[in-house]
Scaffold this motif. Sequence first.
Motif, mmCIF file in Angstrom:
data_model
loop_
_atom_site.group_PDB
_atom_site.id
_atom_site.type_symbol
_atom_site.label_atom_id
_atom_site.label_comp_id
_atom_site.label_asym_id
_atom_site.label_seq_id
_atom_site.Cartn_x
_atom_site.Cartn_y
_atom_site.Cartn_z
ATOM 1 N N ALA A 113 79.704 35.770 42.754
ATOM 2 C CA ALA A 113 80.727 35.163 43.837
ATOM 3 C C ALA A 113 81.953 34.359 42.967
ATOM 4 O O ALA A 113 82.922 34.465 43.510
ATOM 5 C CB ALA A 113 79.933 33.836 44.544
ATOM 6 N N MET A 114 81.748 34.141 41.967
ATOM 7 C CA MET A 114 82.586 33.592 40.891
ATOM 8 C C MET A 114 83.562 34.751 40.509
ATOM 9 O O MET A 114 84.767 34.354 40.501
ATOM 10 C CB MET A 114 81.888 33.006 39.770
ATOM 11 N N ARG A 115 83.063 35.896 40.232
ATOM 12 C CA ARG A 115 83.999 37.067 39.887
ATOM 13 C C ARG A 115 84.863 37.278 41.070
ATOM 14 O O ARG A 115 86.024 37.388 40.736
ATOM 15 C CB ARG A 115 83.135 38.199 39.519
ATOM 16 N N ARG A 116 84.457 37.251 42.059
ATOM 17 C CA ARG A 116 85.272 37.794 43.360
ATOM 18 C C ARG A 116 85.990 36.576 43.836
ATOM 19 O O ARG A 116 87.443 36.767 44.242
ATOM 20 C CB ARG A 116 84.244 37.902 44.504
ATOM 21 N N ALA A 117 85.784 35.090 43.301
ATOM 22 C CA ALA A 117 86.887 34.080 43.647
ATOM 23 C C ALA A 117 88.002 34.409 42.788
ATOM 24 O O ALA A 117 89.083 34.209 42.978
ATOM 25 C CB ALA A 117 85.986 32.958 43.420
ATOM 26 N N VAL A 118 87.744 34.636 41.411
ATOM 27 C CA VAL A 118 88.604 34.820 40.456
ATOM 28 C C VAL A 118 89.703 36.241 40.920
ATOM 29 O O VAL A 118 90.944 35.995 40.538
ATOM 30 C CB VAL A 118 88.067 35.190 38.991
ATOM 31 N N ALA A 119 88.972 37.150 41.413
ATOM 32 C CA ALA A 119 89.715 38.515 41.741
ATOM 33 C C ALA A 119 90.562 38.187 42.699
ATOM 34 O O ALA A 119 91.600 38.790 43.011
ATOM 35 C CB ALA A 119 88.616 39.504 41.909
ATOM 36 N N GLY A 120 90.414 37.070 43.656
ATOM 37 C CA GLY A 120 91.035 36.964 44.710
ATOM 38 C C GLY A 120 92.270 35.867 44.595
ATOM 39 O O GLY A 120 92.819 35.757 45.621
ATOM 40 N N LEU A 121 92.341 35.563 43.296
ATOM 41 C CA LEU A 121 93.485 34.588 43.311
ATOM 42 C C LEU A 121 94.793 35.348 43.410
ATOM 43 O O LEU A 121 94.852 36.465 42.995
ATOM 44 C CB LEU A 121 93.529 34.127 41.808
#
Length: 227
Positions: A113-121
């Motif tokens: 979830a942290m990875r996807r949050a970063v990717a969504g910036l």
Amino acid sequence: MKMRTPPDSPGLFPDLPLVPDFSLESRAKRRELWPVAGTDEAGRGPLAGPVVAAAVILDPKRIPEGLNDSKKLSASQREVLYERILSMATVSIASSSPKRIDLIDIRKASLDAMRRAVAGLSLEARHVLADGRDVPMGLTCSGEPVVKGDARSVSIAAASIIAKVMRDRMMMRAGLVYPDYGFEVHAGYGTDRHRSAIVTHGPCPLHRMSFRPLKLAAIESAGEGPD
């Protein structure tokens, strides 16, 4: 004079600030690793609901006042800071569902979830400060684990606030969908009320069946069948 609370790991963080600051971000910026994103999650421990992660890139010239570890803030303080962060920073939110948590385990689900949050910036990060001892796999930039990060970095503290407020709002909504469990009160944590509701009503689709209390309950329930 305000006294510093002794750290639980003496000598590990001798200069741990009373409140998080921008020093880790500034260090990365001096290495020409900018923008820097802080990322954190909320909801690793509950028996029900998603784990929610946020990633935040702060504007060095417009850092909201009062940023701190979300656990040290009241609900009303978090709500105010949530709106300020959204209006002054680049923010992305992602979550992993209870089914995904059961499938891959809570640690992996949190990091994903942290990875996807970063990717969504909307602004691409060149360096990530991740709360905890692990860096999410699959980042497209460098990453740095920061133990007690929400107490050390304002970017991680901001992410912790966004993740906490968003998850609390999700669990408030869950309380309307599944009124028997009181999710709006305990946010899925294993309170006496919650455990009693599980015994009375059984688990609902939001419960993490891989977590020990629910796993044991399922085993006991299976054992109550006809001989």
